[in-house]
Enzyme design. Structure first.
Site, PDB file in Angstrom:
ATOM      1  N   LYS A  22       0.830  -1.204   0.000  1.00  0.00           N
ATOM      2  CA  LYS A  22       0.000   0.000   0.000  1.00  0.00           C
ATOM      3  C   LYS A  22       0.865   1.254   0.000  1.00  0.00           C
ATOM      4  CE  LYS A  22      -1.484   1.881   3.794  1.00  0.00           C
ATOM      5  NZ  LYS A  22      -1.874   3.170   4.388  1.00  0.00           N
ATOM      6  N   ASN A  23       1.855   1.306   0.899  1.00  0.00           N
ATOM      7  CA  ASN A  23       2.664   2.512   1.043  1.00  0.00           C
ATOM      8  C   ASN A  23       3.505   2.792  -0.200  1.00  0.00           C
ATOM      9  OD1 ASN A  23       1.647   2.965   3.599  1.00  0.00           O
ATOM     10  ND2 ASN A  23       3.332   1.927   4.645  1.00  0.00           N
ATOM     11  N   CYS A 118      -5.282   8.270   9.599  1.00  0.00           N
ATOM     12  CA  CYS A 118      -5.415   7.704  10.936  1.00  0.00           C
ATOM     13  C   CYS A 118      -5.021   8.723  12.000  1.00  0.00           C
ATOM     14  CB  CYS A 118      -4.516   6.468  11.076  1.00  0.00           C
ATOM     15  SG  CYS A 118      -5.174   4.990  10.296  1.00  0.00           S
ATOM     16  N   ARG A 123       1.727  14.459  12.894  1.00  0.00           N
ATOM     17  CA  ARG A 123       2.352  14.214  11.596  1.00  0.00           C
ATOM     18  C   ARG A 123       2.297  15.454  10.687  1.00  0.00           C
ATOM     19  NH1 ARG A 123       0.304   8.469   9.403  1.00  0.00           N
ATOM     20  NH2 ARG A 123      -1.746   9.413   9.574  1.00  0.00           N
ATOM     21  N   ASP A 308       4.871   0.584  11.926  1.00  0.00           N
ATOM     22  CA  ASP A 308       3.651  -0.046  11.429  1.00  0.00           C
ATOM     23  C   ASP A 308       3.483  -1.491  11.893  1.00  0.00           C
ATOM     24  OD1 ASP A 308       2.703   2.180  10.167  1.00  0.00           O
ATOM     25  OD2 ASP A 308       3.288   1.594   8.148  1.00  0.00           O
ATOM     26  N   ARG A 400      -8.310  -0.173   4.750  1.00  0.00           N
ATOM     27  CA  ARG A 400      -7.382   0.808   4.179  1.00  0.00           C
ATOM     28  C   ARG A 400      -6.045   0.166   3.824  1.00  0.00           C
ATOM     29  NH1 ARG A 400      -5.711   4.892   7.705  1.00  0.00           N
ATOM     30  NH2 ARG A 400      -4.829   5.805   5.813  1.00  0.00           N
TER      31      ARG A 400
END
Length: 420
Positions: A22-23, A118, A123, A308, A400
């Site tokens: 995903k990233n 999230c 951030r 993560d 997600r």
């Protein structure tokens, strides 16, 4: 609203293949803004975050065709029709900020909403803006939007990040690709997803060296061409599935990602007494002992222990014999899963950025609520090892970042299903 129900206490046997990362994909998709020729991406995961990025790119003028059966995306942006990344889309996902650099590089202007995602910490996007200013952009924050302009082509420069940021590194790489001259990024992120992004840009005619190190050198080019690129496997998904047999017992082979991407995580998992055998593109995880040893974990940028995977590892330490500590140094609000694990019988104390976990003999199923993406999967892992039924609500967080996780676990013998 969907929920996931798990009847725990069943050993796992079998193999799973992880989806595309995903990233990595969320950084690769904005490349279509930089090139007027088509780009084809394969091994694309079917996730809600990918759909959000698709919606954002389409709103800017991209033409996107998806082949769900083959897991591919065809992206083509011959013309930018809008320079506005609207709040209604950007609020859903922090990675939306990654259109800022490409829009500036190609068009010289952009208006991008401050991003959401999230709720695991502030951030801020300060480093993105700091770097773009160094490349010659003029920036203004007004009414929740970043307004960016460049009176002429962006100009290469030496940029040293005060601290490591994956997103800022990605944004600056893309912006510098079409800048005039050479850009040197110092103290840059080293993640495999950064390397994947740079490899894709180079296949489009870009000139990038040093990816995977703390100093990346980008020689600007006049334009980029189309390409075809396979998204690398998801190392976070691999780490998550490695923890499933570690918690529930049994043996699972996890395929589709190089084990070298998870060296720090694998080392910590082995310290608990779990057997880990690595192959070229797979890892076999076996729980041979009833007793797990406690460990101490500190999250760090790659190649350190991934933030993560912190929530998932906390779930495992809940069953270790003794006291474990987990120190979160990347995001300041990433222990929201702790209260939900406590509902299942865990003993966890959180003070600031450190969680102390005293292992228990067993955990019990309970109704729990997901608070963010990685927290949601930590509750599923805990459910696999718990007695009785665990019901995880708000699993839209899970969707997600994990493609068909309940089906993949079910193929290994887990009693898990999604219910409406």
């Amino acid at each position: 609203m969907d929920k996931i129900c798990i009847n725990g206490g069943k050993e796992l046997q079998g193999q799973v293949t992880v989806s595309g990362a995903k990233n990595a994909c969320l950084a690769l998709m904005p490349l279509t803004i930089l090139a007027s020729e088509p780009i084809k991406m394969t091994n694309v995961p079917r996730l809600s975050d990918i759909n959000t990025m698709k919606q954002l790119l389409i709103s800017l003028g991209s033409i996107i065709r998806e082949d769900l059966f083959k897991g591919s995306l065809h992206l083509h942006t011959p013309k930018i029709s809008s320079h506005d990344a609207a709040y209604d889309i950007v609020r859903k996902m922090r990675a939306s900020i990654l259109v800022l650099g490409p829009l500036l590089a190609r068009e010289g202007r952009a208006r991008v909403s401050l991003p959401g995602g999230c709720a695991i910490g502030a951030r801020p996007v300060d480093l993105h803006l700091f770097g773009l200013e160094k490349l010659g952009a003029t920036l203004d924050l007004k009414d929740g939007y970043i307004r960016a302009r460049a009176s002429s082509r962006l100009r290469g420069n030496t940029i040293e990040f005060p601290f490591i940021s994956v997103g800022a590194t990605e944004n600056l790489i893309m912006a510098a690709t079409l800048a005039k001259g050479t850009t040197v990024l110092k103290n840059s992120a080293k993640e495999p997803e950064i390397i994947d992004l740079c490899n894709c840009i180079n296949s489009m005619g870009g000139k990038i060296e040093g990816m995977g190190s703390s100093e990346i050198v980008i020689e600007g080019v006049d334009n980029l061409k189309g390409t075809q690129h396979e998204v690398l496997g998801d190392r976070i998904e691999m780490g998550t599935f490695m923890l499933a047999p570690a918690m529930a017992g049994g043996q699972v082979i996890v395929k589709g990602c190089p084990p070298t991407y998870l060296t720090a995580f694998t080392r910590k998992l082995s310290e608990t007494g779990i057997s880990v055998e690595t192959g070229e593109n797979e890892i076999t995880v076996t729980r041979k002992n009833d007793t797990l040893k406690p460990i101490n974990v500190v999250t760090e940028p790659f190649p350190g222990f991934p933030t993560d995977l912190q929530a998932q590892m906390m779930a495992l330490t809940c069953l270790a014999k003794g006291k474990s500590t987990l120190e979160e140094k990347i995001f300041e609000n990433r222990f929201m899963h702790a209260p939900e694990l406590i509902r299942m019988g865990a003993r966890i104390e959180v003070q600031g950025g450190i969680a102390s976990v005293t292992g228990v003999d067993s955990m019990k199923g309970a109704p729990v609520m997901a608070t963010d993406l990685r927290a949601s999967v930590s509750l599923i892992l805990a459910g696999l090892a718990s007695k009785g039924e665990t019901v995880v609500s708000r699993v839209y967080h899970l969707d997600r970042g994990y493609e068909n996780i309940e089906r993949k676990l079910a193929t290994c013998g887990a009693q898990i299903e999604r219910v409406v």
